[in-house]
Design an enzyme around this catalytic site. Structure first.
Site, short mmCIF file in Angstrom:
data_model
loop_
_atom_site.label_atom_id
_atom_site.label_comp_id
_atom_site.label_asym_id
_atom_site.label_seq_id
_atom_site.Cartn_x
_atom_site.Cartn_y
_atom_site.Cartn_z
N GLY A 199 47.41 42.61 34.09
CA GLY A 199 46.12 41.82 34.72
C GLY A 199 45.34 43.11 35.40
O GLY A 199 45.59 44.27 35.44
N ASN A 200 44.40 42.73 36.37
CA ASN A 200 43.63 43.72 37.13
C ASN A 200 43.15 43.14 38.31
O ASN A 200 43.52 41.87 38.61
CB ASN A 200 42.30 44.14 36.39
CG ASN A 200 41.36 43.25 36.25
OD1 ASN A 200 40.70 42.60 36.94
ND2 ASN A 200 41.14 42.76 34.72
N ARG A 201 42.65 43.87 39.25
CA ARG A 201 42.35 43.25 40.80
C ARG A 201 41.17 42.69 40.95
O ARG A 201 40.40 42.69 41.96
CB ARG A 201 42.88 44.68 41.63
CG ARG A 201 44.45 45.17 41.56
CD ARG A 201 44.79 46.20 42.21
NE ARG A 201 44.42 45.91 43.83
CZ ARG A 201 44.63 46.64 44.52
NH1 ARG A 201 45.30 47.83 44.35
NH2 ARG A 201 44.41 46.61 45.81
N SER A 202 40.32 42.49 39.90
CA SER A 202 39.14 41.91 40.12
C SER A 202 39.26 40.50 40.95
O SER A 202 40.03 39.69 40.57
CB SER A 202 38.34 41.69 38.67
OG SER A 202 37.17 41.04 39.16
N ALA A 207 35.74 41.75 34.58
CA ALA A 207 36.55 43.02 34.58
C ALA A 207 37.44 42.57 33.26
O ALA A 207 38.47 41.60 33.34
CB ALA A 207 37.38 43.28 35.71
#
Ligand code: CTP
Ligand code: CA
Length: 235
Positions: A33-36, A100
């Site tokens: 995942g990502n931190r958006s 994102a």
């Protein structure tokens, strides 16, 4: 005040906004995942709604409250986001691609939860490229000759040879979108915070315009830029 959006400036316009960050599954319980946080995209959806637009918001794992008075779809992976976005974009006057999107996903997805190996060898993760959804929206618009304004987002850092703006201009050309909302990121400069600073680049002009403030203030600025670019009058 100065940063208000004229209430009817997007009246009757169908605006699609994507927000949040995709998750790329590894197995039934794990993902990349990502931190958006999704906050900026959601703020744009809210500002477009307040400008009178008919808003469809596609969210992937956002960490913030969803607006009322807009149509909402939930997705998880980049592939799901792609399918939902291309379908909804066919009936949209404006597409704002604030999500994102993971550039890569695991090549294979385990059907069962992965176990540690018994012989002590550590796994190696192979990744493959995800589709470029923004490029796909632009291609669909061009092929179907849709009258559609396409807005991309980019979080850039400069490097030794290139400024953030140079990277932004190059990305705007590469993506083929009409507007690119650019912000400079350090690890804690933008992600998850409520104040932000953006520069909007247009494919149709050499001039850039910028705003800083809360994500809601910046969202209203972006919606004003969209309204003026879409030729529907910002004031
Ligand atoms: N984007 C997309 N699909 C992808 C990757 C990005 O639609 N697979 C969209 C994002 O939603 C954003 C814009 O493209 O609106 C720019 O994202 P960014 O990650 O900056 O672009 P990339 O082409 O992935 O470039 P980079 O190699 O710098 O990550
Ligand atoms: Ca990327």
């Amino acid at each position: 005040g100065d940063d208000a959006v004229a209430p009817g400036s997007l009246r009757g316009r169908r605006v699609l906004v994507t927000a949040g960050g995709t998750r790329e599954p590894l197995d039934p319980v794990r993902y990349l995942g990502n931190r958006s946080s999704g906050k900026q995209g959601i703020a744009v959806a809210r500002a477009a709604r307040d400008a009178g637009a008919d808003v469809h918001l596609i969210v992937a794992h956002v960490e913030t409250e969803l607006p009322v008075g807009v149509e909402i779809s939930h997705v998880s992976s980049a592939h799901e986001l792609e399918a939902a976005t291309l379908a909804a974009a066919r009936r949209s006057d404006v597409v704002v691609m604030a999500a994102a999107v993971a550039d890569y996903r695991p090549e294979t997805v385990g059907e069962h939860k992965m176990k540690k190996s018994e012989d002590g060898t550590d796994p190696v993760l192979r990744l493959v490229r995800n589709p470029d959804i923004l490029r796909g929206v632009v291609t669909q618009r061009d092929e179907q000759k849709l009258d559609q304004l396409v807005v991309g987002f980019a979080a850039e850092t400069g490097d030794a040879e290139h400024s953030v703006l140079e990277f932004g201009r190059a990305k705007l050309r590469r993506k083929g979108c009409d507007l690119l909302v650019l912000n400079e990121v350090g690890t804690d400069k933008v992600f998850g915070r409520d104040d932000t600073e953006v520069v909007v680049l247009s494919a149709h002009s050499d001039e850039e315009s910028g705003a800083r403030g809360s994500k809601d203030e910046v969202a209203r600025f972006i919606v004003r830029r969209i309204a003026s670019e879409a030729g529907v009058g910002a004031d």
